[in-house]
Design an enzyme around this catalytic site. Sequence first.
Site, PDB file in Angstrom:
ATOM      1  N   ARG A  82       0.834  -1.215   0.000  1.00  0.00           N
ATOM      2  CA  ARG A  82       0.000   0.000   0.000  1.00  0.00           C
ATOM      3  C   ARG A  82       0.869   1.266   0.000  1.00  0.00           C
ATOM      4  O   ARG A  82       1.039   1.906  -1.025  1.00  0.00           O
ATOM      5  CB  ARG A  82      -0.954  -0.021   1.205  1.00  0.00           C
ATOM      6  CG  ARG A  82      -2.090   0.979   1.116  1.00  0.00           C
ATOM      7  CD  ARG A  82      -1.704   2.387   1.489  1.00  0.00           C
ATOM      8  NE  ARG A  82      -1.282   2.521   2.881  1.00  0.00           N
ATOM      9  CZ  ARG A  82      -0.740   3.629   3.382  1.00  0.00           C
ATOM     10  NH1 ARG A  82      -0.552   4.685   2.620  1.00  0.00           N
ATOM     11  NH2 ARG A  82      -0.348   3.679   4.639  1.00  0.00           N
ATOM     12  N   ASP A  83       1.480   1.593   1.133  1.00  0.00           N
ATOM     13  CA  ASP A  83       2.291   2.817   1.209  1.00  0.00           C
ATOM     14  C   ASP A  83       3.444   2.748   0.207  1.00  0.00           C
ATOM     15  O   ASP A  83       3.805   3.743  -0.432  1.00  0.00           O
ATOM     16  CB  ASP A  83       2.834   2.970   2.638  1.00  0.00           C
ATOM     17  CG  ASP A  83       3.162   4.403   3.008  1.00  0.00           C
ATOM     18  OD1 ASP A  83       3.589   5.160   2.119  1.00  0.00           O
ATOM     19  OD2 ASP A  83       3.010   4.771   4.186  1.00  0.00           O
TER      20      ASP A  83
ATOM     21  N   HIS B  86       4.053   4.505  12.827  1.00  0.00           N
ATOM     22  CA  HIS B  86       4.282   4.453  11.380  1.00  0.00           C
ATOM     23  C   HIS B  86       5.339   5.524  11.050  1.00  0.00           C
ATOM     24  O   HIS B  86       5.021   6.713  11.011  1.00  0.00           O
ATOM     25  CB  HIS B  86       2.941   4.729  10.685  1.00  0.00           C
ATOM     26  CG  HIS B  86       2.975   4.802   9.199  1.00  0.00           C
ATOM     27  ND1 HIS B  86       2.542   3.783   8.386  1.00  0.00           N
ATOM     28  CD2 HIS B  86       3.386   5.785   8.339  1.00  0.00           C
ATOM     29  CE1 HIS B  86       2.662   4.131   7.112  1.00  0.00           C
ATOM     30  NE2 HIS B  86       3.177   5.346   7.059  1.00  0.00           N
TER      31      HIS B  86
ATOM     32  N   HIS C 216       8.450   7.183   8.688  1.00  0.00           N
ATOM     33  CA  HIS C 216       9.173   7.286   7.413  1.00  0.00           C
ATOM     34  C   HIS C 216      10.608   7.689   7.723  1.00  0.00           C
ATOM     35  O   HIS C 216      10.875   8.427   8.678  1.00  0.00           O
ATOM     36  CB  HIS C 216       8.486   8.307   6.491  1.00  0.00           C
ATOM     37  CG  HIS C 216       7.251   7.735   5.857  1.00  0.00           C
ATOM     38  ND1 HIS C 216       7.219   7.267   4.558  1.00  0.00           N
ATOM     39  CD2 HIS C 216       6.018   7.515   6.361  1.00  0.00           C
ATOM     40  CE1 HIS C 216       6.011   6.800   4.284  1.00  0.00           C
ATOM     41  NE2 HIS C 216       5.251   6.940   5.365  1.00  0.00           N
TER      42      HIS C 216
ATOM     43  N   CYS D  63       3.813   9.466   0.795  1.00  0.00           N
ATOM     44  CA  CYS D  63       2.502  10.031   0.477  1.00  0.00           C
ATOM     45  C   CYS D  63       2.658  11.001  -0.692  1.00  0.00           C
ATOM     46  O   CYS D  63       3.380  11.994  -0.573  1.00  0.00           O
ATOM     47  CB  CYS D  63       1.938  10.757   1.700  1.00  0.00           C
ATOM     48  SG  CYS D  63       0.418  11.650   1.320  1.00  0.00           S
TER      49      CYS D  63
ATOM     50  N   ASN E 205       9.063   4.537   3.768  1.00  0.00           N
ATOM     51  CA  ASN E 205       8.832   4.030   5.128  1.00  0.00           C
ATOM     52  C   ASN E 205      10.141   3.486   5.678  1.00  0.00           C
ATOM     53  O   ASN E 205      11.070   3.200   4.930  1.00  0.00           O
ATOM     54  CB  ASN E 205       7.841   2.853   5.086  1.00  0.00           C
ATOM     55  CG  ASN E 205       6.444   3.280   4.737  1.00  0.00           C
ATOM     56  OD1 ASN E 205       6.090   3.391   3.576  1.00  0.00           O
ATOM     57  ND2 ASN E 205       5.640   3.521   5.748  1.00  0.00           N
TER      58      ASN E 205
END
Length: 311
Positions: free
Chosen positions: A17-18, A208, A210, A241, A250
């Site tokens: 996903r990310d 979460h 990065h 993002c 990430n």
Amino acid sequence: MNFACNEPLIVQEVAPRDGLQIEKKWVETADKIALIDGLSTCGFTRIEAGSFVSPKAIPALRDGEAVFKGIARAADTIYVALVPNVKGAERAINAQANELNLVMSASQTHNRANMRMSCESSLAGFGDIVRLASPHASLNATVATAFGCPFEGRIDEERVISIARAYRELGITGISLADTTGMANPRQVARLVTRVLEHVPAADLTLHFHNTRGLGLANVLAAYHAGARRFDAALGGLGGCPFAPGASGNICTEDLVNMCDEMGIPTGIDLAKLIMLSRTLPALVDHDVPGQVAKAGRNCDLHPVPRDIKA
Ligand code: COA
Ligand code: ZN
């Protein structure tokens, strides 16, 4: 910090996903499925397998339904889908996502850039999603830009705590604090994690991070020692993002798992398999990836002694 602690650390893999949402190259549905299936054999209990957002906002993940349909689900793994609104929740439930991850930013400006709505509208939608989803899927909600916003700068801790409380009051059990563009530092992380665990003790808290400014794993250790046990990470250190200027990857899953292995912190994840899978990423996305351990190998992957070295 208590370096004697060796309670298990849960890694949620978010590369599908990310990781893929920001990639320019279209990754075929079959390749996404193969990536998730590969991850499912590495021992993850949680994989964020895609998002159900507007295909105009994130064209790279527009095939979410086909991906969720095609994956081989490991018995003990929770397959999570990110959703921004009721329409996304309906799609994710139809696709049999086990958990929905709702996202709102602490920063109004980033929420408008990312979700095209105010925080108040996001929260109102979450109420509807909770009613819709609760019989079908569990719920997590993310506070994006919790440690800093690329538009607004510093984010007040009280605001993050009040959003986490609001999520809990809606009946959402999982809460993620996201450092969307890598602005957090370890002291800030330790303080905020401690305060959130005090004020919202019943929540399943995920961090979460990065690695945008190189502090990703330092922030993990700070959060772990403050009591957090769940962390998002992306294979190869992919991610970012598209609606946050300067966003980058990430924290890298295999770098995180390697650190835990070396420190004696259990993760249940097979590092050798993970490294092999990570080495397939450059061909998949058409560029080098930031992860370091897949390049260096594990500490135990020793090299032959050069012949000209005397005993
Ligand atoms: N899935 C698919 N399509 C969706 C959708 C969803 N979850 N939500 C809205 N749409 C569609 C609408 O049906 C409408 O389609 P149409 O133009 O064919 O009529 C169009 O998108 C616009 O809908 P609207 O509700 O006005 O959305 P918007 O343009 O204000 O965008 C979001 C709001 C939330 C849908 C959009 O900003 C978004 O998807 N953001 C997610 C960004 C993201 O994933 N960031 C990274 C992860 S944090
Ligand atoms: Zn992220």
